[in-house]
Design a protein around this motif. Structure first.
Motif, short mmCIF file in Angstrom:
data_model
loop_
_atom_site.label_atom_id
_atom_site.label_comp_id
_atom_site.label_asym_id
_atom_site.label_seq_id
_atom_site.Cartn_x
_atom_site.Cartn_y
_atom_site.Cartn_z
N ASP A 1 -12.23 82.10 15.47
CA ASP A 1 -10.64 81.69 15.48
C ASP A 1 -10.33 80.89 14.15
N THR B 1 -14.70 83.05 24.55
CA THR B 1 -13.75 82.05 24.92
C THR B 1 -12.92 82.53 26.05
N ASN B 2 -12.00 81.43 26.54
CA ASN B 2 -11.10 82.00 27.60
C ASN B 2 -9.78 82.88 27.39
N GLU B 3 -9.40 82.64 26.20
CA GLU B 3 -8.48 83.60 25.58
C GLU B 3 -8.99 85.03 25.26
N HIS C 1 -8.18 91.15 22.50
CA HIS C 1 -7.21 92.24 22.48
C HIS C 1 -6.95 93.02 21.32
N GLY D 1 -12.67 89.56 28.61
CA GLY D 1 -12.46 88.04 28.88
C GLY D 1 -13.64 87.19 28.51
N GLN E 1 -5.65 91.83 17.12
CA GLN E 1 -5.92 90.47 16.92
C GLN E 1 -6.55 90.44 15.71
N TRP F 1 -17.95 88.26 24.16
CA TRP F 1 -16.65 87.40 23.85
C TRP F 1 -16.87 86.05 24.58
N GLU G 1 -9.12 94.88 26.94
CA GLU G 1 -9.39 93.46 26.64
C GLU G 1 -10.47 92.98 27.27
#
Length: 435
Positions: free
Chosen positions: A419, A341-343, A346, A386, A349, A339, A384
């Motif tokens: 995204d 990115t900061n968001e 989860h 991070g 999604q 992963w 999740e």
């Protein structure tokens, strides 16, 4: 000899070489471990830079008050990189020796740029992990080793750098070698070499060092020139993701219809019986074109245009494969995901997914576990992922992906997650067996 710098990866056609002449390798490791300096040393000692380039670097080093020539200035191309003395972007450089041609993916060491490191290593034949002899293995060193393993980079070199700052102590080298070798036994690393070097002084980079008589192995350049990569490519399972349908509609090529793409596996020849997926329609190869000429066979990673004997409906995103050796078409994907990115990622999604030349949307069904990159422990409690975390994820896609396990084919076994709101790549996935 020559060297160039570009942030767009050059193709084999750009270099004018065949796949057997070329080694792609990616640098990895923590910030300040000396990756840019090492690449500068390789370019300098292999006589792959011009005199005016060296003079410019020497002048800049003097203006900064350095008591030495900062070879990292040869490779840190962005202004922000030169100001901070770090690597941020991935830059592809190539050079040649009498024995082999090379493409270097110079990747950043900072944690926040791990996504760039994944990009640079995804097509590498060899991963070059640097560690500072004074500090030994760091969390970032382990993270990059795990990523190289997950990306199935078939060859790895651990370069114990800055040996000059520990007085070329064999004990320091042995301790780091034992620690990393023990860590590597938990990973999928088929070929590992550990070489003590000093990028700044040139010890064991291109020529053997007189300061380390206790080391009996080869220099780094000798290893890079001789590591065997010809057998690493999959020449059995034919895979041609279709990128573009070629229809010139000119008087000279009025009825021409070809299907262009980069061969991801296997060997294709005129007369071969093939299947077009996902439709399942079969035909035979009428001819294979490369630029302005017809060729008798194609193999990875050649970019070719295939003509079929029958008028079959083929579009971008389809795949041409062997009739009795086709990839799995699946909408349920089980993969290891890095992963980026900061968001956090989860369950439930929704993301866009791109696999070879095929695009669609994906729903995160479940996050099975998060991988601890230091202990390789599988944390099944965390639901999740991070920034820069790696875990096993289950996806459901809107279109079937024509995929193989990543361990079998690094092209058809990988994908990226995007995204949909921003168009930014937020994850890279490696498909597990049985997907």
């Amino acid at each position: 000899m020559s060297t160039t710098e570009n942030t767009t990866e050059p193709t084999l056609e750009d270099l004018g070489v065949g796949q057997m002449d070329l080694l792609r390798f990616a640098t990895a490791g923590s910030v300040d471990d000396g990756k840019s300096t090492l690449i500068g040393r390789l370019l300098l000692d292999s006589k792959a830079i011009f005199e005016d380039q060296l003079e410019a670097v020497e002048a800049t080093s003097q203006s900064k008050g350095y008591g030495y020539t900062d070879l990292a200035l040869l490779t840190d191309g962005l202004r922000s990189e030169r100001e901070q003395g770090i690597t941020i972007d991935v830059a592809y450089r190539y050079f040649a020796t009498p024995s082999r041609k090379f493409i270097i993916a110079d990747t950043p060491g900072h944690v926040q740029y791990t996504r760039n490191m994944v990009t640079g290593a995804s097509t590498a034949d060899l991963g070059l992990v640097l560690v500072d002899a004074r500090h030994g293995l760091t969390e970032q060193s382990r993270r990059h080793a795990v990523i190289l393993s997950l990306l199935r980079v078939p060859h790895m070199v651990l370069a114990v750098n800055k040996m000059d700052l520990v007085d070329y102590d064999q004990g320091v080298y042995d301790r780091i070698r034992r620690e990393f070798t023990a860590f590597a036994t938990k990973l999928s690393i088929p070929d590992l070499e550990v070489i003590p070097i000093s990028a700044l002084k040139g010890d064991n980079v291109v020529t053997r060092s007189e300061h380390m008589p206790w080391y009996q192995g080869s220099s780094l350049m000798h290893h890079l020139e001789n590591v065997h990569v010809a057998s690493d490519r999959d020449l059995i399972d034919a895979r041609l993701p279709v990128q573009y349908v070629v229809r010139p509609k000119s008087d000279e090529f009025h009825d021409y219809r070809g299907y262009a793409g980069q061969l991801a596996g296997g060997v294709l020849k005129p007369g071969d019986e093939v299947v077009v997926l996902p439709s399942g329609m079969t035909s035979r190869i009428a001819g294979i074109d490369l630029f302005d000429r017809e060729i008798t066979e194609a193999y990875p990673p050649m970019s070719v245009t295939v003509r079929l004997e029958d008028d079959v409906d083929v579009s971008r995103g389809d795949m041409i494969a062997r009739v009795n050796n086709a990839p799995v078409a699946s909408q349920d994907i089980d993969a290891m995901v890095c992963w980026m990115t900061n968001e956090p990622l989860h369950p439930r999604q929704k993301l866009a997914i791109k696999h070879t030349t095929r695009s669609g949307r994906a729903l995160v069904k479940d996050i099975r576990y998060r991988l601890d990159i230091n202990t390789l422990h599988r944390d099944q409690e965390t639901k999740e992922l991070g920034l820069n975390e790696i875990g096993r994820v289950q996806l459901r896609t809107t279109v079937p992906l024509l995929c193989d396990p990543y361990s079998k084919n690094r092209t058809t076994g990988s994908f990226i997650l995007i995204d949909e709101a921003t168009g930014v790549t937020v994850g890279a996935g490696m498909i597990n067996s049985g997907s």
